[in-house]
Design an enzyme around this catalytic site. Structure first.
Site: not given
Length: 424
Positions: A205-207
């Site tokens: 989700t972050e990267s």
């Protein structure tokens, strides 16, 4: 006489062996010394600049070349300084002027230049550009021969190009591989007390498992860690997957401790921790205080979500309701938690529990569409609006009896800007 003959024969063979043992370390030192300086610099300086060619649909190219650069430079006994290059800078000139050692770029962007040599690792669409030097060419050629067909390289190819990637067409996808960094995530999750697939879902989700992801606010790498957070946890290279995960999970562990006495159970603690990772613990502390002031049990994330709409009021109105750090939209943070939970479901082979859209960031159910540009919009939705500093100063503990001191302007959290108590 028999003893003398045995002794004579023993010495006859022992002395040459002894001399060889003396010569080998000396020879190795000389060979090592030759290998230490093919670039003529203390550290091998490398820029990875893939531009549009680095799209996720082609695989985790930046991470793959980062790992291969580390392997090559380690093979010559040197250390590396690797960074993500910016568009438009004259890196070929830097190579010729000896201020850069290796440039990784798409082949189509390289114009034949006297004094430079290009090499590829099999995918001729991406090349390594180096100075044209017999010594350097020899080192690289020997390394490449050893690399091709090795288990190290086949493992890297499998991890970076044959695992989970919904934006790439797979002929034979290995469904056992979630990311190129599963080994690192398993170890980190064990220390954290998480299912490693939940940690993988957070990183996705972050990267999207891309080491070259960087937010407008300066968060970078796999777990989108801010430099201030990295300094707190002794991390100096956020491009390094292991270092980035170290900093991100150290922060997660600290956030978990903040909510261990608040959350109803481990599942709720994980959800609240995810929210704090995005918004910062100061914001979540405000949510907890406001929930209690409204007579709402703050031990579940859904209960905290029910009071978040109240936090969009004017600052003066919020000050009288135990909200110390000003208005908080919260929509992006709620969407972030849902996105992580969705991806956790997917990694476990289950249908995702929410549907995400560009306009609302959520609907009732469904899956993410396999559209890379859409994914980038979702990824950056919270970040592009509000992500600021991620620092979490040592000694900060969120407590109900905390004094309401006049807060000073200070960046907080992974997803929001606030005052006073700092976030990630």
């Amino acid at each position: 006489m028999g003893v003398k003959r045995v002794t004579k024969k023993f010495l006859k063979y022992l002395i040459p062996i002894f001399l060889v043992l003396l010569i080998i370390p000396f020879t190795d030192r000389r060979a090592h010394k030759r290998k230490e300086n093919p670039f003529g610099s203390e550290q091998v300086r490398c820029a990875i600049r893939l531009g549009d060619y680095g799209k996720l649909s082609r695989g985790y190219l930046a991470g793959y070349h980062y790992e291969m650069l580390k392997t090559f430079i380690g093979s010559i006994g040197d250390s590396a300084c690797i960074f993500i290059g910016e568009e438009g800078l004259p890196y070929a000139d830097s190579l010729l002027k000896d201020s850069l050692d290796i440039l990784v770029i798409p082949r189509k962007e390289y114009a034949d230049t006297a004094g430079l040599q290009i090499w590829s690792l099999g995918d001729t669409n991406v090349v390594w550009v180096m100075r044209d030097s017999p010594n350097l060419n020899s080192e690289y050629a020997h390394w490449l021969i050893d690399l091709n067909g090795s288990s190290l390289h086949s493992s890297a190819q499998e991890r970076f190009f044959n695992g989970f990637n919904p934006y790439r067409k797979h002929s034979e996808r290995n469904r056992e591989i979630i990311s190129p960094y599963d080994g690192l995530l398993r170890k980190a999750a064990e220390k954290l007390g998480w299912d490693w697939k939940m940690l993988a879902a957070l990183v996705w989700t972050e990267s999207k498992f891309r080491i070259d992801t960087r937010s407008p606010r300066g968060a970078s790498g796999l777990m989108q860690v801010m430099p201030a957070t990295a300094r707190i946890y002794g991390v100096t290279d956020l491009l390094d997957p292991e270092e980035n995960i170290k900093a991100g999970t150290a922060l997660l562990a600290r956030l978990q401790r903040l909510y261990s006495d608040v959350a109803a159970d481990r599942d709720e603690m994980t959800k609240i921790t995810l929210a704090a990772y995005n918004a910062g613990p100061g914001r979540i502390a405000d949510c907890i205080r406001l929930a209690r002031a409204q007579g709402v049990d703050p031990s579940t994330w859904s209960n905290l979500c029910s009071v978040i709409p109240l936090m969009s009021q004017e600052a003066d109105s919020l000050a009288g309701q135990d909200v110390l750090y000003g208005p908080f939209r919260g929509k992006e943070t709620m969407a972030f938690v849902k996105a992580v939970l969705n991806q956790y479901d997917i990694f476990r082979g289950l249908p995702p529990r929410f549907r995400m859209t560009v306009d609302t960031l959520e609907t009732e159910s469904g899956d993410f569409p396999p559209d890379e540009d859409f994914a980038e919009m979702i990824l950056m939705a919270a970040d592009s609006l509000q992500r600021d500093s991620l620092s979490l100063e040592p000694g900060i503990v969120v407590k109900e009896e905390e004094k309401k001191e006049t807060p000073t302007e200070q960046p907080t959290g992974h997803g929001q800007s606030s005052k006073g108590l700092s976030g990630r």
